[in-house]
Design a protein around this motif. Structure first.
Motif, PDB file in Angstrom:
ATOM      1  N   GLY A 181       0.727  -1.221  -0.156  1.00  0.00           N
ATOM      2  CA  GLY A 181       0.118  -0.362   0.138  1.00  0.00           C
ATOM      3  C   GLY A 181       0.674   1.058  -0.254  1.00  0.00           C
ATOM      4  N   VAL A 182       1.503   1.880  -1.282  1.00  0.00           N
ATOM      5  CA  VAL A 182       2.300   2.898  -0.937  1.00  0.00           C
ATOM      6  C   VAL A 182       1.150   4.111  -1.752  1.00  0.00           C
ATOM      7  CG1 VAL A 182       4.828   3.105  -2.462  1.00  0.00           C
ATOM      8  CG2 VAL A 182       3.671   1.014  -2.094  1.00  0.00           C
TER       9      VAL A 182
ATOM     10  N   GLY B   5       2.624   5.229   2.983  1.00  0.00           N
ATOM     11  CA  GLY B   5       3.315   4.093   3.430  1.00  0.00           C
ATOM     12  C   GLY B   5       4.533   4.684   2.017  1.00  0.00           C
ATOM     13  N   GLY B   6       3.861   6.111   1.264  1.00  0.00           N
ATOM     14  CA  GLY B   6       4.670   6.622   0.885  1.00  0.00           C
ATOM     15  C   GLY B   6       5.644   7.467   1.277  1.00  0.00           C
TER      16      GLY B   6
ATOM     17  N   GLY C 201      10.830   7.893  -6.903  1.00  0.00           N
ATOM     18  CA  GLY C 201      11.788   7.650  -6.547  1.00  0.00           C
ATOM     19  C   GLY C 201      11.607   7.093  -5.032  1.00  0.00           C
ATOM     20  N   VAL C 202      10.441   6.718  -4.890  1.00  0.00           N
ATOM     21  CA  VAL C 202       9.648   6.096  -3.375  1.00  0.00           C
ATOM     22  C   VAL C 202      10.132   4.849  -3.360  1.00  0.00           C
ATOM     23  CG1 VAL C 202       7.750   6.100  -1.892  1.00  0.00           C
ATOM     24  CG2 VAL C 202       8.220   8.135  -3.473  1.00  0.00           C
ATOM     25  N   ILE C 203      10.116   3.990  -3.960  1.00  0.00           N
ATOM     26  CA  ILE C 203      10.485   2.398  -3.949  1.00  0.00           C
ATOM     27  C   ILE C 203      11.023   2.350  -4.854  1.00  0.00           C
ATOM     28  CG2 ILE C 203       8.439   2.038  -2.885  1.00  0.00           C
ATOM     29  CD1 ILE C 203       7.258   0.929  -5.583  1.00  0.00           C
TER      30      ILE C 203
ATOM     31  N   SER D 246       2.852  11.903  -0.841  1.00  0.00           N
ATOM     32  CA  SER D 246       3.263  11.680  -0.016  1.00  0.00           C
ATOM     33  C   SER D 246       4.585  12.319   0.140  1.00  0.00           C
ATOM     34  CB  SER D 246       4.023  10.503  -0.237  1.00  0.00           C
ATOM     35  OG  SER D 246       4.856   9.315  -1.537  1.00  0.00           O
ATOM     36  N   PHE D 247       4.938  12.742   1.349  1.00  0.00           N
ATOM     37  CA  PHE D 247       5.862  13.694   1.334  1.00  0.00           C
ATOM     38  C   PHE D 247       7.333  13.335   2.785  1.00  0.00           C
ATOM     39  CE2 PHE D 247       4.384  16.307   5.099  1.00  0.00           C
ATOM     40  CZ  PHE D 247       2.773  15.859   4.695  1.00  0.00           C
TER      41      PHE D 247
END
Ligand code: NAP
Length: 285
Positions: free
Chosen positions: A9-10, A14-15, A47-49, A134-135
Motif C-alpha cells: 500500500g504505497v 506508506g509512500g 523514487g519512493v520505492i 506523499s512527502f
C-alpha cells in the motif's frame, strides 16, 4: 538501518514512510506492493520505492520489515496473503487508523496472534491520498501510537519504534481498546461531522449559493471532508462501537446547545462557546 523494507500500500501513509526513511538513510532497499502496477510504477518513477510486485506473497520475500498501509477493509486479506512468505525473523507492522479490527483480522487470518506483528498508527495525515501526495516530512514531530498485544515480541516493538523515530516522530504505546476510544473522539468523530455537514448542505436546493458564499470558516471546518471516502467508510465500520459512543455524546451536547438557542438562553450559549474557546486555545497553544 533496515536492509530491505516491504511496503504494502504505497499511498500517502506508506509512500511518506518510504520517503522519510530514505531521507534519513535508514533503509537500503524498498519493495512496494499493491493492486495496481501503474500506481507502483509511479512510485518507482518518483523514487519512493526501488521495485515492486503486485503479488504481496512475492513482494515480502526476504524483507526484514514489512509495513502494511492499505485501507482497513483490505488488511486481513493482505496478512492472509503474506503469512507463509515472510522471512525468518521478519517483523510486520501496520498504519491502520483503528486497531481492534486489524488485530481481530490478523488473528482470524492466521488462527493466532503472531509475535512478529506490531500493530501501529501514525497520528499524521492529510486529506490527500495516493503516492503523489506523499512527502518525507509527514511524520516529523508527530506521534506514532503502537498497540502491542500480550503476544507481541518486545524486540519486534523495539525495531518498529526505531524505524518511526528515524522519521522524526515520537512513539507512544497504548492498549488497543484505549487507542480506538481516543481516536474515535479526536479523529473519527470530527471526520463524521465534516462529511455529514457538507453532504447535508450539498443536498439543499440552494446549495450553489451556500457554497458560493462560504468563507474561511467553512473551508477550515470542512477540509477533512475531502478525505478518501473508501478509507473513511472502512474506519467507521472498523471502529463502530467507540465511534457510536462518541456520536451519542455529541448528539446530547448538540441537543443541549439547540435547547439553549430555542430558549434564547444567552448565558448558556456564551458559557458553551467560552468553554470551547478556552479548550481550543489551550490545544492550539
Ligand atoms: P492511500 O493513499 O489511498 O493508499 C492506500 C494504498 O493501498 C494505495 O497504494 C493502494 O494502491 C493500496 N491498496 C488499496 N486497496 C488495496 C488492496 N486491497 N490490496 C493491496 N493494496 C491496496 O491511503 P492512505 O491515506 O495511505 O491510508 C492507508 C492506511 O493508513 C489506511 O489503513 C488508513 O486508515 C491509515 N491512515 C491514514 C491516514 C490519513 O490521514 N490518510 C492517517 C493515518 C493512518 P492500489 O490502488 O494500487 O491497490
Amino acid at each position: 538501518m533496515i536492509e530491505r523494507l516491504c511496503i504494502i500500500g504505497v499511498g500517502l501513509i506508506g509512500g511518506s514512510l518510504a520517503r522519510a526513511l530514505r531521507e534519513a538513510a535508514y533503509v537500503k532497499e524498498i519493495v512496494g506492493s499493491s493492486r495496481s502496477a501503474e500506481h507502483l510504477q509511479k512510485a518507482v518513477d518518483l523514487g519512493v520505492i526501488d521495485r515492486y510486485d503486485t503479488d504481496a506473497y512475492k513482494a515480502v520475500q526476504g524483507a526484514e520489515l514489512v509495513f502494511v498501509s492499505v485501507p482497513l477493509g483490505a488488511m486481513a486479506a493482505v496478512f492472509e496473503a503474506i503469512k507463509d512468505a515472510l522471512a525468518d525473523g521478519a517483523v510486520v507492522t501496520d498504519g491502520g487508523s483503528a486497531k481492534a479490527s486489524v488485530v481481530e483480522g490478523v488473528k482470524k487470518a492466521l488462527g493466532t496472534m503472531p509475535a512478529w506483528f506490531v500493530p501501529g498508527h501514525p497520528i499524521a495525515g492529510t486529506e490527500q491520498s495516493g503516492v503523489e501526495a506523499s512527502f518525507a516530512d509527514l511524520y516529523k514531530g508527530r506521534r506514532i501510537i503502537l498497540t502491542p498485544t500480550a503476544e507481541t515480541d518486545a524486540e519486534a516493538v523495539k525495531k518498529v519504534r526505531a524505524m518511526w523515530e528515524a522519521t522524526g516522530a515520537s512513539v507512544n504505546e497504548m492498549d488497543v481498546e484505549h487507542h480506538d476510544e481516543v481516536l474515535a473522539a479526536t479523529s473519527h468523530l470530527p471526520h463524521m461531522l465534516a462529511f455529514t455537514l457538507v453532504e447535508s448542505l450539498a443536498r439543499m436546493s440552494e446549495q450553489r449559493e451556500i457554497f458560493e458564499y462560504a468563507a474561511g470558516g467553512f473551508r477550515d471546518f470542512t477540509r477533512i471532508a475531502s478525505s478518501d471516502p473508501v478509507m473513511w467508510r472502512d474506519i467507521c465500520l472498523a471502529n463502530r462501537n467507540a465511534l457510536l459512543a462518541m456520536v451519542g455524546n455529541f448528539r446530547d451536547d448538540l441537543d443541549d446547545l439547540t435547547s439553549a438557542i430555542r430558549d434564547q438562553d444567552a448565558g448558556r450559549i456564551l458559557r458553551i462557546f467560552q468553554d470551547a474557546k478556552a479548550a481550543r486555545d489551550a490545544f492550539a497553544g
